[in-house]
Design an enzyme around this catalytic site. Structure first.
Site, PDB file in Angstrom:
ATOM      1  N   ASP A   1       0.866  -1.177   0.000  1.00  0.00           N
ATOM      2  CA  ASP A   1       0.000   0.000   0.000  1.00  0.00           C
ATOM      3  C   ASP A   1       0.907   1.234   0.000  1.00  0.00           C
ATOM      4  O   ASP A   1       1.591   1.503   0.992  1.00  0.00           O
ATOM      5  CB  ASP A   1      -0.874  -0.056   1.270  1.00  0.00           C
ATOM      6  CG  ASP A   1      -1.887   1.077   1.340  1.00  0.00           C
ATOM      7  OD1 ASP A   1      -1.655   2.119   0.703  1.00  0.00           O
ATOM      8  OD2 ASP A   1      -2.893   0.909   2.057  1.00  0.00           O
ATOM      9  N   HIS A   2       0.872   1.959  -1.105  1.00  0.00           N
ATOM     10  CA  HIS A   2       1.819   3.073  -1.260  1.00  0.00           C
ATOM     11  C   HIS A   2       1.480   4.260  -0.349  1.00  0.00           C
ATOM     12  O   HIS A   2       2.269   5.192  -0.216  1.00  0.00           O
ATOM     13  CB  HIS A   2       1.860   3.514  -2.723  1.00  0.00           C
ATOM     14  CG  HIS A   2       3.180   4.096  -3.142  1.00  0.00           C
ATOM     15  ND1 HIS A   2       4.172   4.416  -2.239  1.00  0.00           N
ATOM     16  CD2 HIS A   2       3.676   4.401  -4.356  1.00  0.00           C
ATOM     17  CE1 HIS A   2       5.211   4.915  -2.895  1.00  0.00           C
ATOM     18  NE2 HIS A   2       4.945   4.927  -4.180  1.00  0.00           N
TER      19      HIS A   2
END
Ligand code: CAO
Length: 422
Positions: free
Chosen positions: A385-386
């Site tokens: 999850d950036h």
């Protein structure tokens, strides 16, 4: 003194509108600009604010009433102090009354500076709720910009626009495939439907990035084969996965943000002090992800036994609900089947997942001997999850994992071969 607040001219030729919400009640103390009622027209949703401070004496309207400019909304009991404060501007405006004046600006929603995060208990007018129901939209997913954290019609429209612009799946038209040949319809079972919904939600809400890497596991494979031979007598199957779990647990201890969850508002990271790994298991009913707890505290043999037990029970539908909860990070291993790299989808509320592919022999250049040597190379990918993890951290994670996997002595919890009776 008492003052009636009336509905002002709404402009744009609007003369009669429905009241969708009455925000104040008799006895409420309110301030100028506080919302009194919400109107719902074909074109817009509007909040009608109070002109001044006071205490609500009478509410003349109710939800569902139609109201037109000049109709009374409420009467306010105004203290001498508030009346004096309002007197100056009032005088000014009555002086202006004699002159022709342009149509007043229609009251509009004033968005707060930044949208508030979605909330389960957000207030929304009946009109907005009706529209959300018709479009099957969960209002608890919609960011809010209305006064006092209310969810407005505009918020809903923006959410719909965002989804139509790629934030959500476009509805598929019903297609009859039978004109082109024989077909059979198979309804999806519950596990597949739930997995599908969760994956769709994860895909829509998490900005995914996948980092690819590979590790030289030649030495680790020698260790594994020796242990496998020892433990085969006791019917314990030693596959590669428990070694990988131990190495992952070690990296998670060193890089705790990979073992975390983001709170729903997206502004707090919850770091977990335990290391519980979700392991994707392919079952005839579909994908299941039982959780192996405290991986950092168990050795490879204990993990092998647990993995055999849990994957067997997942396949025979004997897993309890509690056993699929609580993971901080997941591993999806397709190495026993095949393939070189794939991009797994993060399993929320986790923030990262490791996808493992099949080991293959590859020529690796040996600097010392100035020659290529055949080595066992394991390809793997880390999806993350950036919002939580930067690319640099992800690259450090996969590099550290490769370092551990290439040197079995550096991974904790690997017993020596030939000591299976201990
Ligand atoms: N490279 C080469 N061989 C591998 C390997 C790899 N990366 N990973 C496993 N193998 C080998 C094993 O060592 C074993 O060989 P041996 O019997 O010679 O030791 C063989 O492949 C079969 O292993 P396995 O699959 O039975 O066992 P595992 O511990 O590796 O995996 C489990 C267990 C439950 C994870 C696996 O059976 C499974 O279900 N995998 C599918 C997961 C899945 O569907 N993921 C997709 C999710 S996204 O849709």
């Amino acid at each position: 003194m008492t003052k009636d607040i009336i509905l002002p001219d709404l402009g744009e030729g609007i003369d009669e509108v429905d009241i969708s919400e009455v925000v104040v009640a008799e006895g409420d103390s309110i301030k100028a600009e506080d919302t009194l009622i919400v109107l719902e027209s074909e074109k817009a949703s509007m909040e009608i604010p109070s002109e001044q401070n006071g205490k609500v004496k009478t509410v003349y309207v109710k939800v569902g009433d139609q109201i037109k400019p000049g109709d009374k909304i409420v009467s306010l009991e105004i203290s001498d102090q508030d009346a004096a404060a309002a007197a100056a501007p009032e005088k000014e405006s009555s002086a202006k009354k004699s002159q022709p004046k342009p149509d007043p600006e229609p009251p509009t929603l004033k968005p707060t500076s930044a949208p508030l995060p979605p909330s389960k208990s957000a207030h929304a007018s009946p009109g907005v709720r009706r529209l959300a129901r018709e479009l099957e939209i969960d209002l608890s997913q919609v960011p809010r910009t209305g006064r006092k954290g209310r969810l407005t019609k505009e918020d809903l429209h923006n959410y719909i626009k965002q989804r139509m612009a790629g934030g959500g799946p476009a509805p598929m038209p019903e297609i009859d495939f039978s004109p082109w040949g024989e077909i059979e319809e198979q309804p999806l079972n519950k596990i597949k439907r739930i997995t599908g919904e969760r994956m769709q939600q994860a895909w829509n809400t998490i900005p995914h990035v996948t980092q690819y890497d590979k590790a030289d596991i030649t030495d680790l494979d020698i260790t594994r084969k020796a242990l496998k031979k020892d433990w085969a007598k006791k019917e314990v199957k030693i596959t590669f996965l428990p070694f990988l779990m131990k190495a992952v647990a070690q990296v998670l201890e060193e890089m705790p943000e990979f073992n975390s969850s983001l709170n729903p508002a997206g502004d707090v990271l919850i770091l977990k002090k335990y290391i519980h790994l979700g392991i994707a298991v392919d079952t005839p009913q579909g994908l299941m992800v039982p959780v192996v707890r405290d991986v950092n505290k168990k050795d490879v043999i204990a993990l092998s036994k647990e993995l055999m037990d849990v994957s067997e029970r997942a396949r025979s539908k004997k897993i309890k609900l509690d056993e699929v909860k609580g993971a901080g990070f997941s591993i999806s291993s397709l190495g026993g089947i095949g393939g070189t790299y794939f991009s797994p989808i993060v399993n929320p509320p986790e923030v990262a997942i490791l996808g493992v592919s099949r080991t293959a022999m590859e020529p690796v250049y040996n600097e010392k001997e100035k020659t290529f040597k055949p080595r066992s190379i394991l390809p793997y990918s880390l999806s993350y999850d950036h919002r939580v993890i930067d690319g640099a951290s992800a690259a450090r994670f996969t590099a550290r994992l490769a370092e551990l996997l290439s040197d079995p002595d550096s991974i904790p919890g690997i017993p020596s071969a030939g000591k299976e009776d201990k």
